[in-house]
Design an enzyme around this catalytic site. Structure first.
Site, PDB file in Angstrom:
ATOM      1  N   GLY A 151       0.928  -1.301   0.065  1.00  0.00           N
ATOM      2  CA  GLY A 151      -0.057  -0.066   0.080  1.00  0.00           C
ATOM      3  C   GLY A 151       0.956   1.280   0.061  1.00  0.00           C
ATOM      4  O   GLY A 151       2.157   1.075   0.117  1.00  0.00           O
ATOM      5  N   PHE A 152       0.287   2.357   0.113  1.00  0.00           N
ATOM      6  CA  PHE A 152       0.979   3.716  -0.059  1.00  0.00           C
ATOM      7  C   PHE A 152       1.919   3.731   1.110  1.00  0.00           C
ATOM      8  O   PHE A 152       3.040   3.839   0.989  1.00  0.00           O
ATOM      9  CB  PHE A 152      -0.162   4.943  -0.235  1.00  0.00           C
ATOM     10  N   ILE A 153       1.511   3.800   2.502  1.00  0.00           N
ATOM     11  CA  ILE A 153       2.105   3.958   3.713  1.00  0.00           C
ATOM     12  C   ILE A 153       3.066   2.767   3.796  1.00  0.00           C
ATOM     13  O   ILE A 153       4.277   2.873   4.173  1.00  0.00           O
ATOM     14  CB  ILE A 153       1.208   4.405   4.935  1.00  0.00           C
ATOM     15  N   ALA A 193      -1.987   0.367  13.115  1.00  0.00           N
ATOM     16  CA  ALA A 193      -2.310   1.634  12.377  1.00  0.00           C
ATOM     17  C   ALA A 193      -3.582   1.884  12.448  1.00  0.00           C
ATOM     18  O   ALA A 193      -4.475   1.327  11.905  1.00  0.00           O
ATOM     19  CB  ALA A 193      -1.839   1.511  10.978  1.00  0.00           C
ATOM     20  N   TYR A 212     -16.115   2.921   8.669  1.00  0.00           N
ATOM     21  CA  TYR A 212     -14.820   3.174   8.886  1.00  0.00           C
ATOM     22  C   TYR A 212     -14.162   3.472  10.126  1.00  0.00           C
ATOM     23  O   TYR A 212     -13.513   2.625  10.985  1.00  0.00           O
ATOM     24  CB  TYR A 212     -14.126   3.841   7.754  1.00  0.00           C
TER      25      TYR A 212
END
Ligand code: UDP
Length: 322
Positions: free
Chosen positions: A10-12, A117, A149
Site C-alpha cells: 500500500g501507499f504508507i 495503524a 470505517y
C-alpha cells in the site's frame, strides 16, 4: 532485525518497507493487493532482504509462519479511503476487524511487539479540536456508511488495548492524519492525488461541499520515521499516538494551491456531498491533531518534523504519474 509489514504494497506500507530496508532490516510483507499495488514495491523486489507474500492476512498458517520469523510487526493492512468505504462497506468492516483480530491473535502467541495503524477518522465528527488521544470519539449514525470505517478502526483499537491489558501483548496504536506523498492514489477518494490528477489533466478540480472544511496533510516520510521511532521506544507500549502535521488548510485553498503549483487551467467546481457520496453524508469541518504526546516521545530524535505543505505538494507533483 526481521520485520513484518502487513499491507506493505500500500501507499504508507511501501514507504515503510523502503525505509526499513534502507536501515538494514529484513522485511517481510503480506499484502493481498486489494488496494495495494505491485508498482509500489517494484523497486524493492531485487533486494535480497525483501520478501513479498501475496496473500490475505487472514491466512492463519502463513501469518503465523511469518510472525515466527520476525521480531516486530507493523499492521497496516486495511480498507482505506472514504470512496471505498462508501462503495464497499462490508469489505471495509470485515477487512479491518477480521484482519486485526488475526494479527493480534498470531502476535500474542509469541508475544511480539505490534503496531496497529489506526486513523484520525476515529475522532468522528467531534468539533473539539485539536484532538487529543484520550478525547471522546464521536461517531455518527449506523445508517450513514461513512462511520463504519471509524467504528471498525475504533474496534481494532479496543481489541489491541484488550490484548495489552489481558495478555500483556506489547501493542502501539497510531492514528494517522491525512497522510500524503508520492505513490498515493486518488482511486479510493484521497483528495490530494485526486486534485493533482485533475489539475494535470486539465479536468475540473472537484471540491466537495463548500470547501471550507479543513485538514492537516502529513508527509508520508515523517509518518514512517515516527512509527519506526515509536517501535524502537519501550515507553510507547500500551499507548495511542496521534501522528500528523498541525498545518491546517481548507479544501478550497488546497484546490487553489494545487492549481497554482501545477500551472493548471482547470476550473475549480463545487459538488454537493449528496452528489459525491450519498444523501445525508457527514464530513468533519476540521481535523487537527494535538501531537504533544508524540513530540514528547520523539524528543530525543528532534521531535516530529515541520514539513511545509508547499514543499510536500511540489514533491508529489514532480513524481506524479498520470
Ligand atoms: N474531497 C474533495 N474532493 C475530492 C475528494 C475529497 O473536496 O475529490 C474532500 C473531502 O470531502 C474531505 C477532504 O477533501 O472533506 C479530505 O478528503 P479525503 O478523502 O482525502 O480524507 P478524509 O479527511 O475525508 O479522510
Amino acid at each position: 532485525m526481521n520485520v513484518l509489514v502487513t499491507g506493505g504494497c500500500g501507499f504508507i506500507g511501501s514507504h515503510l518497507a523502503e525505509k526499513l530496508l534502507s536501515i538494514g532490516h529484513e522485511v517481510y510483507i503480506i499484502d493481498d493487493l486489494s488496494t495495494g499495488s505491485i508498482n509500489n514495491i517494484k523497486h524493492l523486489q531485487t533486494n535480497p532482504k525483501f520478501h513479498l507474500n501475496k496473500d490475505t492476512i487472514t491466512n492463519d498458517s502463513l501469518l503465523s509462519s511469518i510472525v515466527d520469523k520476525v521480531d516486530i510487526i507493523y499492521h497496516l493492512a486495511a480498507a482505506v479511503g472514504v470512496q471505498l468505504v462508501m462503495k464497499s462497506p462490508i469489505r471495509t468492516i470485515e477487512t479491518n476487524v477480521h484482519g486485526t483480530e488475526a494479527v493480534l491473535k498470531a502476535t500474542s502467541k509469541q508475544n511480539k511487539k505490534v503496531l496497529i495503524a489506526s486513523t484520525s477518522e476515529v475522532y468522528g465528527k467531534s468539533e473539539k479540536v485539536p484532538y487529543k488521544e484520550d478525547d471522546n470519539l464521536l461517531i455518527g449514525a449506523s445508517t450513514l456508511g461513512r462511520w463504519s470505517y471509524a467504528c471498525s478502526k475504533a474496534l481494532d483499537e479496543f481489541l489491541a488495548m484488550a490484548y495489552w491489558k489481558e495478555k500483556k501483548l506489547p501493542v502501539v496504536i497510531t492514528r494517522f492524519f491525512n497522510t500524503i506523498g508520492p505513490r498515493q492514489t486518488g482511486q479510493y477518494g484521497m483528495v490530494v492525488p485526486r486534485f493533482i490528477k485533475q489539475a494535470l489533466s486539465g479536468k475540473p478540480i472537484t471540491v466537495y461541499g463548500d470547501g471550507k472544511q479543513a485538514r492537516c496533510f502529513t508527509y508520508v516520510e515523517n509518518v514512517v520515521n515516527a512509527i519506526i521511532s515509536l517501535m524502537e521506544n519501550k515507553e510507547s507500549i500500551g499507548q495511542v499516538f496521534n501522528i500528523g502535521s498541525t498545518e491546517e488548510i481548507s479544501i478550497e485553498n488546497l484546490a487553489k494551491k494545487i492549481k497554482q503549483l501545477t500551472s493548471s487551467s482547470s476550473e475549480i467546481v463545487y459538488i454537493p456531498y449528496e452528489q459525491a457520496h450519498e444523501h445525508g453524508f457527514e464530513d468533519m469541518r476540521r481535523r487537527i491533531p494535538d501531537i504533544s504526546k508524540l513530540s514528547g516521545m520523539l524528543s530525543k530524535t528532534g521531535g516530529f518534523p515541520k514539513h511545509g505543505l508547499d514543499e510536500t505538494l511540489k514533491l508529489i507533483i514532480k513524481n506524479f504519474k498520470l
